[in-house]
Design a protein around this motif. Structure first.
Motif, PDB file in Angstrom:
ATOM      1  N   THR A 147     -29.991 -14.891  -6.096  1.00 40.74           N
ATOM      2  CA  THR A 147     -30.750 -15.418  -7.222  1.00 40.74           C
ATOM      3  C   THR A 147     -29.788 -15.913  -8.281  1.00 40.74           C
ATOM      4  N   VAL A 148     -30.013 -17.119  -8.783  1.00 43.13           N
ATOM      5  CA  VAL A 148     -29.174 -17.718  -9.821  1.00 43.13           C
ATOM      6  C   VAL A 148     -30.026 -17.923 -11.072  1.00 43.13           C
ATOM      7  N   LEU A 149     -29.560 -17.393 -12.207  1.00 40.80           N
ATOM      8  CA  LEU A 149     -30.246 -17.550 -13.488  1.00 40.80           C
ATOM      9  C   LEU A 149     -29.297 -18.174 -14.501  1.00 40.80           C
ATOM     10  N   ARG A 150     -29.864 -18.871 -15.473  1.00 34.37           N
ATOM     11  CA  ARG A 150     -29.031 -19.466 -16.516  1.00 34.37           C
ATOM     12  C   ARG A 150     -28.598 -18.428 -17.534  1.00 34.37           C
ATOM     13  N   GLN A 151     -29.417 -17.391 -17.750  1.00 39.13           N
ATOM     14  CA  GLN A 151     -29.038 -16.320 -18.654  1.00 39.13           C
ATOM     15  C   GLN A 151     -29.387 -14.991 -18.014  1.00 39.13           C
ATOM     16  N   ALA A 152     -28.816 -13.923 -18.566  1.00 40.48           N
ATOM     17  CA  ALA A 152     -29.044 -12.596 -17.997  1.00 40.48           C
ATOM     18  C   ALA A 152     -30.517 -12.228 -18.107  1.00 40.48           C
ATOM     19  N   PRO A 153     -31.042 -11.417 -17.182  1.00 38.34           N
ATOM     20  CA  PRO A 153     -32.439 -10.990 -17.280  1.00 38.34           C
ATOM     21  C   PRO A 153     -32.679 -10.240 -18.589  1.00 38.34           C
ATOM     22  N   PRO A 154     -33.905 -10.308 -19.123  1.00 38.49           N
ATOM     23  CA  PRO A 154     -34.181  -9.632 -20.395  1.00 38.49           C
ATOM     24  C   PRO A 154     -34.153  -8.111 -20.256  1.00 38.49           C
ATOM     25  N   GLN A 155     -33.769  -7.455 -21.345  1.00 39.27           N
ATOM     26  CA  GLN A 155     -33.815  -5.999 -21.393  1.00 39.27           C
ATOM     27  C   GLN A 155     -35.213  -5.572 -21.836  1.00 39.27           C
ATOM     28  N   LEU A 156     -35.891  -4.797 -21.007  1.00 42.46           N
ATOM     29  CA  LEU A 156     -37.251  -4.349 -21.304  1.00 42.46           C
ATOM     30  C   LEU A 156     -37.192  -2.965 -21.937  1.00 42.46           C
ATOM     31  N   LEU A 174     -44.819 -10.364 -16.674  1.00 45.07           N
ATOM     32  CA  LEU A 174     -44.833  -8.902 -16.764  1.00 45.07           C
ATOM     33  C   LEU A 174     -45.778  -8.367 -15.703  1.00 45.07           C
ATOM     34  N   GLN A 175     -45.300  -7.431 -14.889  1.00 44.75           N
ATOM     35  CA  GLN A 175     -46.113  -6.860 -13.820  1.00 44.75           C
ATOM     36  C   GLN A 175     -46.080  -5.345 -13.887  1.00 44.75           C
ATOM     37  N   THR A 176     -47.088  -4.725 -13.313  1.00 45.45           N
ATOM     38  CA  THR A 176     -47.185  -3.270 -13.323  1.00 45.45           C
ATOM     39  C   THR A 176     -47.573  -2.774 -11.942  1.00 45.45           C
ATOM     40  N   THR A 177     -47.228  -1.515 -11.664  1.00 45.99           N
ATOM     41  CA  THR A 177     -47.577  -0.912 -10.376  1.00 45.99           C
ATOM     42  C   THR A 177     -47.589   0.602 -10.504  1.00 45.99           C
ATOM     43  N   LEU A 178     -48.377   1.244  -9.688  1.00 48.13           N
ATOM     44  CA  LEU A 178     -48.362   2.700  -9.593  1.00 48.13           C
ATOM     45  C   LEU A 178     -47.571   3.169  -8.382  1.00 48.13           C
ATOM     46  N   VAL A 179     -47.297   2.236  -7.473  1.00 48.80           N
ATOM     47  CA  VAL A 179     -46.532   2.533  -6.259  1.00 48.80           C
ATOM     48  C   VAL A 179     -45.431   1.494  -6.140  1.00 48.80           C
ATOM     49  N   LEU A 180     -44.195   1.922  -5.907  1.00 42.99           N
ATOM     50  CA  LEU A 180     -43.075   0.993  -5.845  1.00 42.99           C
ATOM     51  C   LEU A 180     -43.015   0.296  -4.494  1.00 42.99           C
ATOM     52  N   ALA A 181     -43.936  -0.623  -4.314  1.00 38.63           N
ATOM     53  CA  ALA A 181     -43.967  -1.453  -3.107  1.00 38.63           C
ATOM     54  C   ALA A 181     -44.308  -2.865  -3.547  1.00 38.63           C
ATOM     55  N   PRO A 182     -43.652  -3.873  -2.969  1.00 35.96           N
ATOM     56  CA  PRO A 182     -43.871  -5.256  -3.416  1.00 35.96           C
ATOM     57  C   PRO A 182     -45.329  -5.687  -3.409  1.00 35.96           C
ATOM     58  N   SER A 183     -46.107  -5.208  -2.435  1.00 42.17           N
ATOM     59  CA  SER A 183     -47.481  -5.686  -2.305  1.00 42.17           C
ATOM     60  C   SER A 183     -48.415  -5.096  -3.352  1.00 42.17           C
ATOM     61  N   SER A 184     -47.954  -4.087  -4.118  1.00 39.52           N
ATOM     62  CA  SER A 184     -48.849  -3.406  -5.055  1.00 39.52           C
ATOM     63  C   SER A 184     -48.672  -3.874  -6.494  1.00 39.52           C
ATOM     64  N   TRP A 185     -47.790  -4.843  -6.747  1.00 41.86           N
ATOM     65  CA  TRP A 185     -47.556  -5.306  -8.106  1.00 41.86           C
ATOM     66  C   TRP A 185     -48.703  -6.191  -8.581  1.00 41.86           C
ATOM     67  N   ALA A 195     -37.713 -11.164 -33.591  1.00 41.08           N
ATOM     68  CA  ALA A 195     -37.005 -11.598 -32.388  1.00 41.08           C
ATOM     69  C   ALA A 195     -37.532 -10.922 -31.131  1.00 41.08           C
ATOM     70  N   GLN A 196     -38.601 -10.121 -31.262  1.00 45.03           N
ATOM     71  CA  GLN A 196     -39.152  -9.399 -30.127  1.00 45.03           C
ATOM     72  C   GLN A 196     -40.591  -9.806 -29.868  1.00 45.03           C
ATOM     73  N   GLN A 197     -41.000  -9.713 -28.623  1.00 41.94           N
ATOM     74  CA  GLN A 197     -42.402  -9.835 -28.277  1.00 41.94           C
ATOM     75  C   GLN A 197     -42.834  -8.558 -27.564  1.00 41.94           C
ATOM     76  N   THR A 198     -44.050  -8.116 -27.860  1.00 40.97           N
ATOM     77  CA  THR A 198     -44.502  -6.812 -27.393  1.00 40.97           C
ATOM     78  C   THR A 198     -45.868  -6.915 -26.752  1.00 40.97           C
ATOM     79  N   VAL A 199     -46.059  -6.149 -25.686  1.00 44.43           N
ATOM     80  CA  VAL A 199     -47.351  -6.002 -25.028  1.00 44.43           C
ATOM     81  C   VAL A 199     -47.721  -4.530 -25.024  1.00 44.43           C
TER      82      VAL A 199
END
Length: 198
Positions: free
Chosen positions: A137-146, A168-179, A191-195
């Motif tokens: 994976t190539v990004l122009r800037q570092a991933p954001p700190q959550l 922004l995604q959430t899951t109760l089980v750490l499996a790709p299909s559950s996000w 400078a911050q955004q919040t959910v």
């Protein structure tokens, strides 16, 4: 094979170089007397497919900013030996041809942003080929700190407001299909955004 104490020996053909005039000779000895026998006629072994593996980067690697990515492959052909130069070609699923050589350094800024399937192809002088691939994976800037803060039965998720191309995604089980995607609208404060989620 020296000092073989059996009367038969299996030799895989993929360990022998290509030939159209192969012969096998056996020399038997009891320590004093020696006898030699040779196969009645020549045999043929066709050219072999080269072997290749990608040493770096590892599959799943993340690169961003102005880093240098070193692509390195180990390519070998039984007839030609170690392969390098134009006998090793690199391609990307996003950018097409990247270059040649067993080692290929590239700047991240020369690659498109996104997920690349990078393939190294070994080409023997016979024309036979073999390939290996890794995903990076190539990004122009570092991933954001959550940042996560708990407030009663709610969680406040914050990250820099300058990052707008993320989901922004959430899951109760750490499996790709559950996000599942969080649909709450972020609130920008400075400078911050919040959910806020339950």
């Amino acid at each position: 094979m020296i000092d073989w104490d059996q009367t038969n020996l299996d030799i895989p053909p993929d360990t022998l170089p290509a030939t159209t005039n192969g012969l096998i000779r056996v020399i038997a000895s009891d320590g004093f007397n020696t006898y030699t026998a040779q196969s009645a006629g020549p045999f043929t072994i066709t050219n072999h497919v080269p072997a290749i593996s990608i040493l770096q980067p590892g599959s799943g690697s993340l690169f961003y900013g102005d880093q240098t990515i070193v692509f390195e492959a180990d390519a070998y052909d039984l007839e030609d030996g170690t392969l390098d130069g134009t006998n090793v070609l690199w391609t990307s699923s996003l950018d097409g041809p990247l270059g040649s050589g067993a080692t290929l350094p590239l700047e991240t800024l020369s690659l498109s942003e996104g997920i690349h399937l990078v393939t190294a192809t070994a080409i023997a002088n016979s024309g036979l080929t073999n390939s290996a691939s890794v995903q990076i994976t190539v990004l122009r800037q570092a991933p954001p700190q959550l940042t996560i803060q708990l407030a009663g039965n709610q969680a406040l998720l914050s990250w820099p407001a300058s990052y707008t191309n993320y989901v922004l995604q959430t899951t109760l089980v750490l499996a790709p299909s559950s996000w599942a995607t969080v649909t709450n609208t972020p609130v920008v404060t400075g400078a911050q955004q919040t959910v806020t989620v339950n």
